[in-house]
Design a protein around this motif. Sequence first.
Motif, short mmCIF file in Angstrom:
data_model
loop_
_atom_site.label_atom_id
_atom_site.label_comp_id
_atom_site.label_asym_id
_atom_site.label_seq_id
_atom_site.Cartn_x
_atom_site.Cartn_y
_atom_site.Cartn_z
N PHE A 8 0.83 -1.20 0.00
CA PHE A 8 0.00 0.00 0.00
C PHE A 8 0.87 1.25 0.00
CE2 PHE A 8 -2.98 3.09 2.00
CZ PHE A 8 -3.96 3.05 1.02
N CYS A 9 1.94 1.24 0.75
CA CYS A 9 2.87 2.38 0.75
C CYS A 9 3.46 2.60 -0.64
CB CYS A 9 4.00 2.17 1.77
SG CYS A 9 3.45 2.31 3.48
N PHE A 10 3.77 1.51 -1.32
CA PHE A 10 4.30 1.62 -2.69
C PHE A 10 3.25 2.22 -3.63
CE2 PHE A 10 5.22 -0.17 -6.93
CZ PHE A 10 6.47 0.41 -7.12
N TYR A 11 1.99 1.80 -3.50
CA TYR A 11 0.92 2.37 -4.33
C TYR A 11 0.82 3.88 -4.09
CZ TYR A 11 -0.72 -2.53 -4.18
OH TYR A 11 -0.82 -3.90 -4.22
N LEU A 12 0.83 4.27 -2.80
CA LEU A 12 0.70 5.69 -2.46
C LEU A 12 1.89 6.50 -2.97
CD1 LEU A 12 -0.70 5.68 1.19
CD2 LEU A 12 -1.88 6.33 -0.91
N LEU A 13 3.09 6.00 -2.76
CA LEU A 13 4.28 6.71 -3.22
C LEU A 13 4.31 6.81 -4.75
CD1 LEU A 13 6.98 5.31 -0.77
CD2 LEU A 13 5.99 7.62 -0.81
N SER A 14 3.85 5.78 -5.42
CA SER A 14 3.77 5.81 -6.89
C SER A 14 2.78 6.87 -7.35
CB SER A 14 3.35 4.45 -7.44
OG SER A 14 4.29 3.48 -7.11
N TRP A 15 1.63 6.93 -6.67
CA TRP A 15 0.62 7.92 -7.02
C TRP A 15 1.15 9.33 -6.80
CZ3 TRP A 15 -2.16 11.60 -4.20
CH2 TRP A 15 -3.25 12.16 -4.88
N ILE A 16 1.82 9.56 -5.66
CA ILE A 16 2.39 10.88 -5.38
C ILE A 16 3.44 11.23 -6.43
CG2 ILE A 16 3.87 12.16 -3.76
CD1 ILE A 16 2.34 10.60 -1.49
N PHE A 17 4.29 10.27 -6.77
CA PHE A 17 5.31 10.49 -7.78
C PHE A 17 4.70 10.90 -9.12
CE2 PHE A 17 7.81 8.67 -11.31
CZ PHE A 17 8.95 9.44 -11.19
N ILE A 18 3.68 10.19 -9.55
CA ILE A 18 3.03 10.50 -10.83
C ILE A 18 2.36 11.87 -10.76
CG2 ILE A 18 1.17 9.84 -12.41
CD1 ILE A 18 3.79 8.16 -12.61
N LYS A 19 1.70 12.18 -9.65
CA LYS A 19 1.07 13.50 -9.50
C LYS A 19 2.12 14.61 -9.59
CE LYS A 19 -3.18 12.57 -9.25
NZ LYS A 19 -4.04 12.92 -10.38
N LEU A 20 3.27 14.41 -8.96
CA LEU A 20 4.34 15.41 -9.02
C LEU A 20 4.88 15.57 -10.43
CD1 LEU A 20 6.27 14.70 -5.69
CD2 LEU A 20 4.88 16.72 -6.25
N THR A 21 5.03 14.46 -11.15
CA THR A 21 5.53 14.57 -12.53
C THR A 21 4.52 15.33 -13.40
OG1 THR A 21 4.61 12.42 -13.24
CG2 THR A 21 6.89 12.45 -12.42
N ARG A 22 3.24 15.17 -13.12
CA ARG A 22 2.23 15.91 -13.88
C ARG A 22 2.23 17.39 -13.50
NH1 ARG A 22 -2.53 11.34 -13.47
NH2 ARG A 22 -1.53 9.86 -14.90
N ILE A 23 2.37 17.68 -12.23
CA ILE A 23 2.41 19.08 -11.78
C ILE A 23 3.59 19.82 -12.40
CG2 ILE A 23 2.87 20.55 -9.76
CD1 ILE A 23 1.18 18.51 -8.12
N TYR A 24 4.74 19.15 -12.44
CA TYR A 24 5.95 19.78 -12.97
C TYR A 24 6.18 19.48 -14.46
CZ TYR A 24 6.92 21.00 -8.17
OH TYR A 24 6.83 21.52 -6.92
N SER A 25 5.17 18.96 -15.13
CA SER A 25 5.20 18.70 -16.57
C SER A 25 6.39 17.84 -16.99
CB SER A 25 5.20 20.01 -17.35
OG SER A 25 4.04 20.73 -17.07
N VAL A 26 6.67 16.83 -16.21
CA VAL A 26 7.72 15.87 -16.55
C VAL A 26 7.02 14.65 -17.16
CG1 VAL A 26 9.55 14.38 -15.67
CG2 VAL A 26 9.20 16.66 -14.67
N GLU A 27 7.29 14.40 -18.41
CA GLU A 27 6.62 13.31 -19.12
C GLU A 27 7.50 12.06 -19.10
OE1 GLU A 27 3.51 11.51 -21.11
OE2 GLU A 27 3.54 13.54 -20.32
N ILE A 28 7.00 11.01 -18.45
CA ILE A 28 7.68 9.71 -18.46
C ILE A 28 6.69 8.76 -19.14
CG2 ILE A 28 8.78 7.92 -17.08
CD1 ILE A 28 9.02 10.00 -14.81
N ASP A 29 6.85 8.60 -20.43
CA ASP A 29 5.87 7.96 -21.30
C ASP A 29 4.88 7.01 -20.63
OD1 ASP A 29 6.49 9.28 -23.63
OD2 ASP A 29 8.11 7.90 -24.12
#
Length: 135
Positions: A8-29
């Motif tokens: 569950f921690c991994f799911y949450l950290l992954s979600w936070i990571f993806i949200k941050l990449t979207r906020i900062y416009s970092v595209e990881i295909d």
Amino acid sequence: MKLFDPYFCFYLLSWIFIKLTRIYSVEIDYLNHYLTDIFAVPAMTHLGSYIISKMKYDNQIYIYPTSYLIITALVLSILFEVIMPKISPKYTGDYIDVVCYFFGVIIYQFFHKKSILKDFHSSNHKNHYQAKTSK
């Protein structure tokens, strides 16, 4: 059953990571487009199981049947890939997302669920052993 187990921690950290990449416009295909979809069913399932375990089963473990996970993936698929794209331009229907939801079912079944059951059985064995040795 712990809420913040490693999966569950991994799911949450992954979600936070993806949200941050979207906020900062970092595209990881592929990661940016599909990781949250893969972990949606396992994260919701774990959270739901945890809440039911605490509220209904007095802290005893509760694991959703596989059919519930399949229904969850099906509902998410219909809601987010069929209905929401018709209602809002923010959503786009993508058959790969549907595959990701069902892949999440597989991840939960073969990894997360097994980990929960293993922890539960080992803690029960340990408690049983301690109870026997303390007499």
